[in-house]
Write a protein that holds these residues in place. Structure first.
Motif, PDB file in Angstrom:
ATOM      1  N   VAL A 147      19.404  53.814  44.034  1.00 32.04           N
ATOM      2  CA  VAL A 147      18.041  54.858  43.509  1.00 32.04           C
ATOM      3  C   VAL A 147      17.770  55.783  44.277  1.00 32.04           C
ATOM      4  O   VAL A 147      18.106  56.788  43.377  1.00 32.04           O
ATOM      5  CB  VAL A 147      16.732  53.619  43.716  1.00 32.04           C
ATOM      6  N   GLU A 148      18.771  56.573  45.459  1.00 34.94           N
ATOM      7  CA  GLU A 148      19.263  57.471  46.325  1.00 34.94           C
ATOM      8  C   GLU A 148      19.880  58.088  45.652  1.00 34.94           C
ATOM      9  O   GLU A 148      19.786  59.377  45.361  1.00 34.94           O
ATOM     10  CB  GLU A 148      18.980  57.207  47.496  1.00 34.94           C
ATOM     11  N   GLU A 149      20.941  57.853  45.050  1.00 39.59           N
ATOM     12  CA  GLU A 149      22.014  58.684  44.148  1.00 39.59           C
ATOM     13  C   GLU A 149      21.818  59.070  43.037  1.00 39.59           C
ATOM     14  O   GLU A 149      21.800  60.196  42.250  1.00 39.59           O
ATOM     15  CB  GLU A 149      23.112  57.264  43.910  1.00 39.59           C
ATOM     16  N   LEU A 150      20.671  57.844  42.028  1.00 40.66           N
ATOM     17  CA  LEU A 150      20.875  58.341  41.120  1.00 40.66           C
ATOM     18  C   LEU A 150      19.201  59.325  40.863  1.00 40.66           C
ATOM     19  O   LEU A 150      19.185  60.514  40.071  1.00 40.66           O
ATOM     20  CB  LEU A 150      19.319  57.142  40.374  1.00 40.66           C
ATOM     21  N   THR A 151      18.055  58.978  41.977  1.00 40.97           N
ATOM     22  CA  THR A 151      16.869  60.499  41.804  1.00 40.97           C
ATOM     23  C   THR A 151      17.233  61.364  42.779  1.00 40.97           C
ATOM     24  O   THR A 151      16.762  62.593  42.889  1.00 40.97           O
ATOM     25  CB  THR A 151      16.098  59.427  41.947  1.00 40.97           C
ATOM     26  N   GLY A 152      18.637  61.756  43.717  1.00 42.47           N
ATOM     27  CA  GLY A 152      17.993  62.330  44.872  1.00 42.47           C
ATOM     28  C   GLY A 152      17.761  62.110  45.964  1.00 42.47           C
ATOM     29  O   GLY A 152      17.214  63.172  46.435  1.00 42.47           O
ATOM     30  N   LEU A 153      16.212  61.205  46.199  1.00 38.61           N
ATOM     31  CA  LEU A 153      15.327  61.234  46.482  1.00 38.61           C
ATOM     32  C   LEU A 153      15.542  60.453  47.591  1.00 38.61           C
ATOM     33  O   LEU A 153      15.422  59.033  47.297  1.00 38.61           O
ATOM     34  CB  LEU A 153      14.442  60.856  46.194  1.00 38.61           C
ATOM     35  N   ARG A 154      15.235  60.380  48.751  1.00 36.47           N
ATOM     36  CA  ARG A 154      15.038  59.434  50.238  1.00 36.47           C
ATOM     37  C   ARG A 154      13.836  58.553  48.935  1.00 36.47           C
ATOM     38  O   ARG A 154      12.831  58.882  49.589  1.00 36.47           O
ATOM     39  CB  ARG A 154      14.708  60.359  51.183  1.00 36.47           C
ATOM     40  N   VAL A 155      14.617  57.266  49.949  1.00 37.04           N
ATOM     41  CA  VAL A 155      13.526  55.851  49.559  1.00 37.04           C
ATOM     42  C   VAL A 155      13.044  55.199  50.849  1.00 37.04           C
ATOM     43  O   VAL A 155      13.819  55.247  51.580  1.00 37.04           O
ATOM     44  CB  VAL A 155      14.472  54.916  49.098  1.00 37.04           C
ATOM     45  N   ASP A 156      11.606  55.911  51.072  1.00 36.18           N
ATOM     46  CA  ASP A 156      11.516  55.779  52.411  1.00 36.18           C
ATOM     47  C   ASP A 156      11.249  54.262  53.368  1.00 36.18           C
ATOM     48  O   ASP A 156      11.641  53.743  53.954  1.00 36.18           O
ATOM     49  CB  ASP A 156       9.542  56.249  52.389  1.00 36.18           C
ATOM     50  N   HIS A 157      10.963  53.150  51.756  1.00 34.71           N
ATOM     51  CA  HIS A 157      10.498  51.681  51.966  1.00 34.71           C
ATOM     52  C   HIS A 157      10.463  50.667  51.055  1.00 34.71           C
ATOM     53  O   HIS A 157      11.200  51.811  49.660  1.00 34.71           O
ATOM     54  CB  HIS A 157       9.278  51.000  52.313  1.00 34.71           C
ATOM     55  N   THR A 158      11.203  49.878  51.183  1.00 30.99           N
ATOM     56  CA  THR A 158      12.065  48.659  50.120  1.00 30.99           C
ATOM     57  C   THR A 158      10.972  47.541  50.440  1.00 30.99           C
ATOM     58  O   THR A 158      11.331  46.932  51.310  1.00 30.99           O
ATOM     59  CB  THR A 158      13.462  48.403  49.951  1.00 30.99           C
ATOM     60  N   VAL A 159      11.126  47.179  48.742  1.00 28.73           N
ATOM     61  CA  VAL A 159      10.041  45.997  49.059  1.00 28.73           C
ATOM     62  C   VAL A 159      10.614  45.199  48.013  1.00 28.73           C
ATOM     63  O   VAL A 159      10.095  45.734  46.607  1.00 28.73           O
ATOM     64  CB  VAL A 159       8.431  46.133  48.907  1.00 28.73           C
ATOM     65  N   VAL A 160      10.916  43.410  47.948  1.00 33.14           N
ATOM     66  CA  VAL A 160      11.708  42.836  47.153  1.00 33.14           C
ATOM     67  C   VAL A 160      10.426  41.403  47.241  1.00 33.14           C
ATOM     68  O   VAL A 160       9.753  40.836  47.455  1.00 33.14           O
ATOM     69  CB  VAL A 160      12.425  42.286  47.228  1.00 33.14           C
ATOM     70  N   VAL A 161       9.976  41.859  45.570  1.00 31.55           N
ATOM     71  CA  VAL A 161       8.878  40.251  45.834  1.00 31.55           C
ATOM     72  C   VAL A 161       9.879  38.851  44.575  1.00 31.55           C
ATOM     73  O   VAL A 161      10.146  39.671  43.175  1.00 31.55           O
ATOM     74  CB  VAL A 161       7.582  41.289  45.187  1.00 31.55           C
ATOM     75  N   ASP A 162       9.640  37.941  44.918  1.00 33.70           N
ATOM     76  CA  ASP A 162      10.155  36.878  43.884  1.00 33.70           C
ATOM     77  C   ASP A 162       9.189  36.321  42.756  1.00 33.70           C
ATOM     78  O   ASP A 162       7.748  35.934  43.477  1.00 33.70           O
ATOM     79  CB  ASP A 162      11.057  35.873  44.576  1.00 33.70           C
ATOM     80  N   PHE A 163       9.582  35.643  42.624  1.00 33.78           N
ATOM     81  CA  PHE A 163       8.858  34.861  41.478  1.00 33.78           C
ATOM     82  C   PHE A 163       7.579  34.137  41.549  1.00 33.78           C
ATOM     83  O   PHE A 163       6.443  34.220  41.454  1.00 33.78           O
ATOM     84  CB  PHE A 163       9.045  33.419  40.596  1.00 33.78           C
ATOM     85  N   LYS A 164       7.742  33.513  43.418  1.00 32.94           N
ATOM     86  CA  LYS A 164       7.083  32.969  44.341  1.00 32.94           C
ATOM     87  C   LYS A 164       5.695  33.724  44.177  1.00 32.94           C
ATOM     88  O   LYS A 164       4.506  33.172  44.312  1.00 32.94           O
ATOM     89  CB  LYS A 164       7.237  31.680  45.472  1.00 32.94           C
ATOM     90  N   GLY A 165       5.924  34.684  45.104  1.00 30.38           N
ATOM     91  CA  GLY A 165       4.873  35.814  45.722  1.00 30.38           C
ATOM     92  C   GLY A 165       4.424  35.690  44.770  1.00 30.38           C
ATOM     93  O   GLY A 165       2.862  35.978  44.696  1.00 30.38           O
ATOM     94  N   PHE A 166       4.761  36.426  43.476  1.00 32.96           N
ATOM     95  CA  PHE A 166       4.021  36.882  42.513  1.00 32.96           C
ATOM     96  C   PHE A 166       2.839  36.500  41.996  1.00 32.96           C
ATOM     97  O   PHE A 166       1.361  36.658  42.092  1.00 32.96           O
ATOM     98  CB  PHE A 166       5.252  37.528  41.370  1.00 32.96           C
ATOM     99  N   ALA A 167       3.553  34.515  41.594  1.00 25.82           N
ATOM    100  CA  ALA A 167       2.407  34.080  40.846  1.00 25.82           C
ATOM    101  C   ALA A 167       1.596  33.544  42.356  1.00 25.82           C
ATOM    102  O   ALA A 167      -0.126  33.722  41.828  1.00 25.82           O
ATOM    103  CB  ALA A 167       2.707  32.942  40.974  1.00 25.82           C
TER     104      ALA A 167
END
Length: 508
Positions: free
Chosen positions: A182-202
């Protein structure tokens, strides 16, 4: 002779004589009682504070125990500089580990994949936010990423975006590689990354008591699983309804049977779902009391970067979003087009979008950098008569190492009526000045172009056509008001969190 002693008389208790009038005695007694009541009040307050702090500490300890973090070792060392606002990459993982296979189906030993992803840009004024969806089939460049054995992959071009999450072929996926991409694509610094899976979403949708959604048509089991031989039972009826848990998960995963059955259409419904979820949370009140149950549900199946790896950091970030109005919360998709079965990025529109976010300019052109006196709309050039680009074709070349510069200049030209025939990197990236070349009989048109690039040098050429080669001064200026307009194709397709629930739900 014996002598007998009589018993000693009882000792008399002496009391101070009552002062004349007795008034001071009553005053002192009243003071003692007030001091006593004050001490009792302080003791009670201190006890409540201690118990409350202990309870809050226990809650935070519990939440901290829920949170998983991914290693920062896999994050690239060659990163964009931090800019205005804050960028959070949100990844929806279809990993089947940790009980997720019961919700999403599939082999629990399979590798983790990125089912959906968007970059949330929170503007510096903390009054606006925009989520930019990146289709999983988008063809991108995946930069070098770290493998589980410690080695790094080679750069891969023209590769599907969701392949970045599968680098390393592990069950938990590779959030760091997706962040690098994403940083390569956008040229923007990603300050944080969050991953949510099926269980957490439900679980999250259960905690809020369900989320309102809308379906453009009836949905059956075959629409969720096209491999079925029969239509199956009805999962959703057409129209508005409230979903939670498994049904909420089924809703956001529906791809086939609506519109053209593409991932683009599904993204539109996912954007509508997230908008509805935000609306529900804000209607309940974004307070610590309300956030704690949400945080408990979310953190149980959440993986974050080390910068968000504690409960107080997560809750502090969530609380920082409380003043963002629903109408100022936008959802867009990167400019795209089909390339066979895949999705190709459309330029210069995509780079113009990234330039706008880097400059903290909103979808409708406002300056949301939070600076005093910031312009509220895109400013025109300061000349008495703005340059008119009607009928003028211009090619733009980036003569510097600053990414996205050609797209920024192209957006400026397009905003003023010029036709940009193409953008590209110049043959060298060490140009000291911005140069505008023009062919025979094109000097007046070139001067109109120069009105948008103060200090640019005009040079005649033997061949026809006008071109702009951007130099270091233009890069040093930073995105200007007139250079950071969001492309119309993006703005026109944007969804606000307060839009009609049943609008814009599919593509094709």
């Amino acid at each position: 002779m014996t002598t007998s002693h009589s018993a000693a008389p009882p000792r008399r208790r002496h009391t101070a004589p009552e002062p004349r009038g007795g008034g001071n005695h009553n005053v002192r007694t009243g003071r003692r009682r007030r001091r006593s009541r004050l001490r009792i009040t302080l003791v009670i307050a201190l006890s409540i504070f201690v118990l409350g702090a202990a309870g809050l500490g226990w809650i935070f300890l519990k939440l901290n125990g829920n949170i998983d973090t991914f290693s920062a070792d896999g994050i690239s060392g060659d990163r964009p500089k931090a800019a205005k606002g804050e960028n959070v990459l949100v990844i929806g993982s279809d990993a089947r580990t940790g009980g997720n296979s019961a919700l999403g189906g599939g082999d629990k030993g399979d590798i983790g994949r990125s089912d959906t992803a968007f970059l949330l840009h929170v503007y510096a004024d903390r009054q606006h936010a925009v989520a930019v969806s990146i289709p999983r089939d988008t063809l991108v460049t995946i930069p070098p990423c770290k493998l589980p054995d410690g080695s790094w992959t080679k750069k891969r071009t023209n590769t599907m975006f969701n392949a970045a999450y599968s680098v390393g072929q592990t069950a938990n996926g590779s959030p760091a590689c997706t962040q690098n991409t994403v940083e390569e694509l956008t040229g923007l610094r990603v300050d944080h990354t969050v991953v949510v899976d099926f269980k957490g979403f439900a679980e999250l949708t259960d905690v809020v008591g369900g989320v309102k959604v809308c379906l453009p048509q009836d949905i059956h089991q075959k629409d969720l699983n096209p491999n079925r031989s029969t239509q199956g039972r009805l999962l959703f009826s057409k129209g508005e309804q409230t979903v939670a848990g498994q049904k909420a998960l089924d809703y956001v995963r529906i791809r086939h049977g609506i519109g053209d059955g593409s991932d683009i259409g599904r993204i539109k419904r996912q954007q509508a779902f997230v908008a509805s979820l935000i609306t529900r949370v804000k209607s309940d009140g974004l307070t610590p009391t309300k956030l704690l149950p949400l945080a408990d549900a979310a953190t149980k199946s959440m993986t974050v970067d080390p910068g968000l790896g504690s409960a107080d950091k997560l809750i502090s970030f969530a609380m920082s979003l409380r003043d963002i109005d629903l109408h100022n919360t936008k959802f867009v998709t990167i400019p795209w087009r089909y390339e066979g079965a895949r999705v190709a990025i459309v330029q210069p529109d995509t780079d113009a979008l990234w330039a706008a976010l880097k400059a903290d300019r909103t979808i409708d052109g406002k300056d949301a950098s939070g600076k005093k006196g910031a312009a509220t709309t895109s400013a025109a050039p300061s000349a008495d008569e703005p340059p008119s680009g009607d009928g003028v074709d211009v090619a733009v070349y980036n003569g510097t190492t600053t990414r996205g510069l050609a797209a920024r200049a192209a957006a400026t030209l397009t905003d003023h009526g010029f036709t940009v025939t193409g953008t590209a990197n110049a043959s060298t990236q060490d140009h000291a000045d911005t140069v505008i070349e023009y062919g025979p009989g094109e000097k007046n048109q070139a001067q109109s172009v120069a009105g948008l690039f103060p200090g640019a040098q005009l040079q005649s050429a033997s061949s026809t056509g006008i071109s702009v080669t951007l130099g270091r001064p233009y890069a040093a200026e930073g995105p200007s008001a007139e250079a950071t307009g969001v492309p119309t194709v993006v703005a026109d397709d944007a969804r606000s969190a307060d839009d009609d629930l049943c609008s814009n739900l599919s593509y094709g």
